[in-house]
Design a protein around this motif. Structure first.
Motif, PDB file in Angstrom:
ATOM      1  N   TYR A   2       0.837  -1.200   0.000  1.00  0.00           N
ATOM      2  CA  TYR A   2       0.000   0.000   0.000  1.00  0.00           C
ATOM      3  C   TYR A   2       0.873   1.252   0.000  1.00  0.00           C
ATOM      4  CZ  TYR A   2      -3.557   3.286   1.880  1.00  0.00           C
ATOM      5  OH  TYR A   2      -4.396   4.351   2.109  1.00  0.00           O
ATOM      6  N   TYR A   3       1.924   1.220   0.824  1.00  0.00           N
ATOM      7  CA  TYR A   3       2.839   2.368   0.840  1.00  0.00           C
ATOM      8  C   TYR A   3       3.562   2.493  -0.499  1.00  0.00           C
ATOM      9  CZ  TYR A   3       6.898   5.226   1.441  1.00  0.00           C
ATOM     10  OH  TYR A   3       7.834   6.203   1.234  1.00  0.00           O
ATOM     11  N   LYS A   4       4.138   1.390  -0.957  1.00  0.00           N
ATOM     12  CA  LYS A   4       4.974   1.426  -2.166  1.00  0.00           C
ATOM     13  C   LYS A   4       4.189   1.834  -3.407  1.00  0.00           C
ATOM     14  CE  LYS A   4       7.956  -1.592  -4.987  1.00  0.00           C
ATOM     15  NZ  LYS A   4       7.141  -1.559  -6.203  1.00  0.00           N
ATOM     16  N   LEU A  21       1.264   9.777  -2.931  1.00  0.00           N
ATOM     17  CA  LEU A  21       0.477  10.841  -2.300  1.00  0.00           C
ATOM     18  C   LEU A  21       1.402  11.834  -1.604  1.00  0.00           C
ATOM     19  CD1 LEU A  21      -2.448   8.752  -0.746  1.00  0.00           C
ATOM     20  CD2 LEU A  21      -2.447  10.029  -2.896  1.00  0.00           C
ATOM     21  N   ILE A  22       2.510  11.324  -1.055  1.00  0.00           N
ATOM     22  CA  ILE A  22       3.506  12.209  -0.430  1.00  0.00           C
ATOM     23  C   ILE A  22       4.267  12.975  -1.504  1.00  0.00           C
ATOM     24  CG2 ILE A  22       5.592  12.308   0.984  1.00  0.00           C
ATOM     25  CD1 ILE A  22       4.585   9.733   2.385  1.00  0.00           C
ATOM     26  N   PHE A  23       4.758  12.265  -2.529  1.00  0.00           N
ATOM     27  CA  PHE A  23       5.489  12.932  -3.614  1.00  0.00           C
ATOM     28  C   PHE A  23       4.662  14.073  -4.224  1.00  0.00           C
ATOM     29  CE2 PHE A  23       8.081   8.890  -4.913  1.00  0.00           C
ATOM     30  CZ  PHE A  23       8.794   8.982  -3.737  1.00  0.00           C
ATOM     31  N   GLY A  24       3.345  13.840  -4.358  1.00  0.00           N
ATOM     32  CA  GLY A  24       2.468  14.837  -4.965  1.00  0.00           C
ATOM     33  C   GLY A  24       1.873  15.827  -3.993  1.00  0.00           C
ATOM     34  N   ASN A  25       2.161  15.667  -2.677  1.00  0.00           N
ATOM     35  CA  ASN A  25       1.550  16.523  -1.640  1.00  0.00           C
ATOM     36  C   ASN A  25       0.033  16.545  -1.818  1.00  0.00           C
ATOM     37  OD1 ASN A  25       4.250  17.395  -0.844  1.00  0.00           O
ATOM     38  ND2 ASN A  25       4.209  18.691  -2.672  1.00  0.00           N
ATOM     39  N   VAL A  26      -0.547  15.373  -2.021  1.00  0.00           N
ATOM     40  CA  VAL A  26      -1.956  15.282  -2.408  1.00  0.00           C
ATOM     41  C   VAL A  26      -2.878  15.502  -1.208  1.00  0.00           C
ATOM     42  CG1 VAL A  26      -3.751  13.797  -3.379  1.00  0.00           C
ATOM     43  CG2 VAL A  26      -1.423  13.735  -4.327  1.00  0.00           C
ATOM     44  N   LEU A  47      -3.705   3.334   8.182  1.00  0.00           N
ATOM     45  CA  LEU A  47      -2.329   3.818   8.210  1.00  0.00           C
ATOM     46  C   LEU A  47      -2.238   5.285   7.815  1.00  0.00           C
ATOM     47  CD1 LEU A  47       0.754   3.236   8.394  1.00  0.00           C
ATOM     48  CD2 LEU A  47       0.647   2.547   5.987  1.00  0.00           C
ATOM     49  N   TRP A  48      -3.066   5.720   6.865  1.00  0.00           N
ATOM     50  CA  TRP A  48      -2.981   7.069   6.323  1.00  0.00           C
ATOM     51  C   TRP A  48      -4.095   7.969   6.851  1.00  0.00           C
ATOM     52  CZ3 TRP A  48       1.172   9.174   5.083  1.00  0.00           C
ATOM     53  CH2 TRP A  48       1.270  10.269   4.234  1.00  0.00           C
ATOM     54  N   VAL A  87       6.834   2.683   6.328  1.00  0.00           N
ATOM     55  CA  VAL A  87       5.575   2.469   7.049  1.00  0.00           C
ATOM     56  C   VAL A  87       5.791   2.697   8.542  1.00  0.00           C
ATOM     57  CG1 VAL A  87       3.869   0.738   7.741  1.00  0.00           C
ATOM     58  CG2 VAL A  87       4.542   0.929   5.342  1.00  0.00           C
ATOM     59  N   GLU A  88       6.912   2.210   9.067  1.00  0.00           N
ATOM     60  CA  GLU A  88       7.211   2.386  10.485  1.00  0.00           C
ATOM     61  C   GLU A  88       7.540   3.846  10.798  1.00  0.00           C
ATOM     62  OE1 GLU A  88       6.578   0.073  12.640  1.00  0.00           O
ATOM     63  OE2 GLU A  88       5.984  -1.163  10.914  1.00  0.00           O
ATOM     64  N   ALA A  89       8.116   4.554   9.842  1.00  0.00           N
ATOM     65  CA  ALA A  89       8.380   5.981  10.039  1.00  0.00           C
ATOM     66  C   ALA A  89       7.075   6.755  10.149  1.00  0.00           C
ATOM     67  CB  ALA A  89       9.225   6.517   8.883  1.00  0.00           C
TER      68      ALA A  89
END
Length: 400
Positions: A68-70, A76-81, A179-180, A234-236
Motif C-alpha cells: 500500500y505504501y509502495k 500521495l507524499i510525492f504529490g503533496n496530495v 495507516l494514512w 511504514v514504520e516511520a
C-alpha cells in the motif's frame, strides 16, 4: 458449488453477506480481510474467528501495508496530495487498494463470483465494482446490501434467525482507522452546519507541552524521525503518528463531491499524513524549480481526483507517478516541526540542494550573480509585449 470471494470486515453488513451467500444462495464463501495497516494482530485474529464461525469455507488475510505504501502512499507524499486542499485521501486511497487486493485474490483462486457489502449510498460501491470489473471482468459481482436494500434492523433479525447471536451496537460515530488517517462520521457530518464534538475523535488530547520533531527525507521518502532511522517507511509514518497524535493534531472536516454526484462531508484525524505532506511540501519549495512545482501541483490535483474516484488501474496514473518519482531526485533534507495542542507548525529545512543558497545572493539584501544593468535589461525585455499592447491600444483609441 459456485465459489465466491467476499470482502470481509467482520461487521454487520459483511456478516449478513456470509450467511446470505452461503445459506440462501448455496455458494462456497471464501472471505478476505485486507489489512492496509489499520488492524492490530488481535483484531485480525478476531475477524478470522468470526468468519469461520459464520461458516466460510476459507478465510484469508492479505497483509498489504508495505505494498500500500509502495504503490500508493508514497505517491500521495510525492504529490503533496490533499483533496480540496484539506483531505489526505485517508479512506479513498485505502478502499480502492483494498478492492484491488480482493479482486487479485479472487483471480488467484479462480473464483467465479466476487462480493462486497457496500450500500448503494456511498463511494465505496463504485470503487469495489470498478476494481472487480477491471481485474476479474468475467466474475459475477454480487452486492447483497445494495440490492436487497435492507435496514440495519432487518439484517440483525435475519442473522438472529440463522443463530448468529452478537451485540450489534450502532456506535454514535462511524470510525475507520487506517495507516494514512482515520475518518469520523456522525449525525453532524450529514448536514452543512454542525461540526464534530471533541468526543467524536478516537484520539483525545493527552499532551499539552509543545515539542519539536525532525523529519528526514531522502529522495522524497521519509527515512528518519528525530534522527531515528527506519528501513521501512511504514514504520516511520507510525512513529510520526505516535509523536503527534497525543496533541490531537490533524483534525478537520472534508467537504467534497462524491463519485455518485452528491456533496458529502466527512470528519477525519490524520496527524502523520498532514505533518509529512506539509513538511515534504516545504522541502520541495526550497529544492525544486518553480516550474517543477507548478506542474507537480497540477498533476497532483488530477492524481488525487482519479484515485478518489476509483481509477487506481487507469494507466495515466502510472505516467503521473513516473513524473512524481523523477521530480524527487533532489528532495533530500531535514525538516523541523513544532507540535502543540490541536496544531503544528513547519519551522524550517536544511538541505544540500536548497536553492535559497546565499552563494548567489540574499533576497532583498545582496545579489552576487547579476548586476543592476542585467536586471534593467531583463525588465525591459520582460515587459516588452505588454508595453507594445498598451501602446497599440492607445494609438487605436486616437483614431476614433
Amino acid at each position: 458449488m459456485k465459489k465466491v470471494v467476499l470482502a470481509f470486515s467482520g461487521g454487520l453488513d459483511t456478516s449478513f453477506c456470509v450467511k446470505y451467500l452461503k445459506d440462501d444462495k448455496g455458494m462456497e464463501v471464501h472471505s478476505v480481510l485486507v489489512d492496509t495497516g489499520g488492524f492490530t494482530d488481535e483484531e485480525v485474529a478476531d475477524i478470522e474467528k468470526k468468519a469461520y464461525d459464520l461458516g466460510v469455507k476459507t478465510h484469508y488475510t492479505a497483509r498489504v501495508a508495505d505494498k500500500y505504501y509502495k504503490d500508493c502512499i508514497r505517491f500521495l507524499i510525492f504529490g503533496n496530495v490533499l483533496k480540496n486542499n484539506t483531505y489526505p485521501l485517508s479512506v479513498s486511497a485505502e478502499r480502492i487498494f483494498q478492492a484491488v487486493a480482493v479482486a487479485e485474490y479472487a483471480k488467484s483462486i479462480g473464483a467465479t463470483a466476487i462480493a462486497h457489502g457496500s450500500t448503494g449510498a456511498g463511494n465505496d460501491q463504485v470503487r469495489f465494482d470498478m476494481a472487480f470489473r477491471i481485474i476479474v471482468p468475467d466474475a459475477e459481482i454480487i452486492t447483497p446490501i445494495r440490492d436487497l436494500k435492507l435496514s440495519r434492523e432487518a439484517e440483525i433479525e435475519y442473522l438472529k434467525g440463522k443463530g448468529v447471536q452478537r451485540e450489534w451496537h450502532k456506535s454514535t460515530y462511524s470510525i475507520n482507522q487506517g495507516l494514512w488517517g482515520t475518518s469520523v462520521g456522525g449525525k453532524e457530518t450529514l448536514n452543512s452546519w454542525d461540526y464534530l464534538p471533541e468526543e467524536a475523535y478516537p484520539t483525545q488530547l493527552t499532551k499539552k507541552k509543545p515539542s519539536e520533531i525532525t523529519l528526514e527525507f531522502v529522495k522524497g521518502e521519509l527515512k528518519a524521525v528525530n534522527n531515528r532511522r527506519f528501513k521501512n517507511p511504514v514504520e516511520a509514518i507510525r512513529r510520526v503518528h505516535a509523536l503527534a497524535a497525543p496533541y490531537a493534531i490533524g483534525r478537520d472536516t472534508h467537504v467534497g463531491d462524491t463519485i455518485i454526484g452528491i456533496k458529502g462531508r466527512v470528519g477525519f484525524e490524520a496527524p502523520a499524513p498532514l505533518i509529512i505532506i506539509k513538511s515534504h511540501h516545504l522541502l520541495e519549495k526550497h529544492v525544486l524549480t518553480k516550474w517543477q512545482q507548478y506542474w507537480k501541483q497540477n498533476l497532483a490535483e488530477w492524481y488525487g481526483m482519479l484515485l478518489h474516484e476509483g481509477h487506481f488501474n487507469e494507466p495515466v496514473l502510472r505516467d503521473i507517478e513516473a513524473y512524481f518519482e523523477h521530480s524527487q531526485k533532489t528532495v533530500t533534507g531535514t525538516v523541523r516541526v513544532r507540535l502543540a495542542p490541536y496544531n503544528f507548525q513547519v519551522l524550517g529545512i536544511q538541505s544540500d540542494y536548497d536553492l535559497m543558497s546565499d552563494v548567489f545572493g540574499s533576497y532583498g539584501e545582496m545579489n552576487n550573480a547579476w548586476s543592476g544593468d542585467d536586471v534593467r535589461g531583463f525588465s525591459k525585455i520582460a515587459s516588452n509585449q505588454v508595453m507594445i499592447h498598451q501602446k497599440i491600444q492607445e494609438l487605436a483609441e486616437k483614431k476614433k
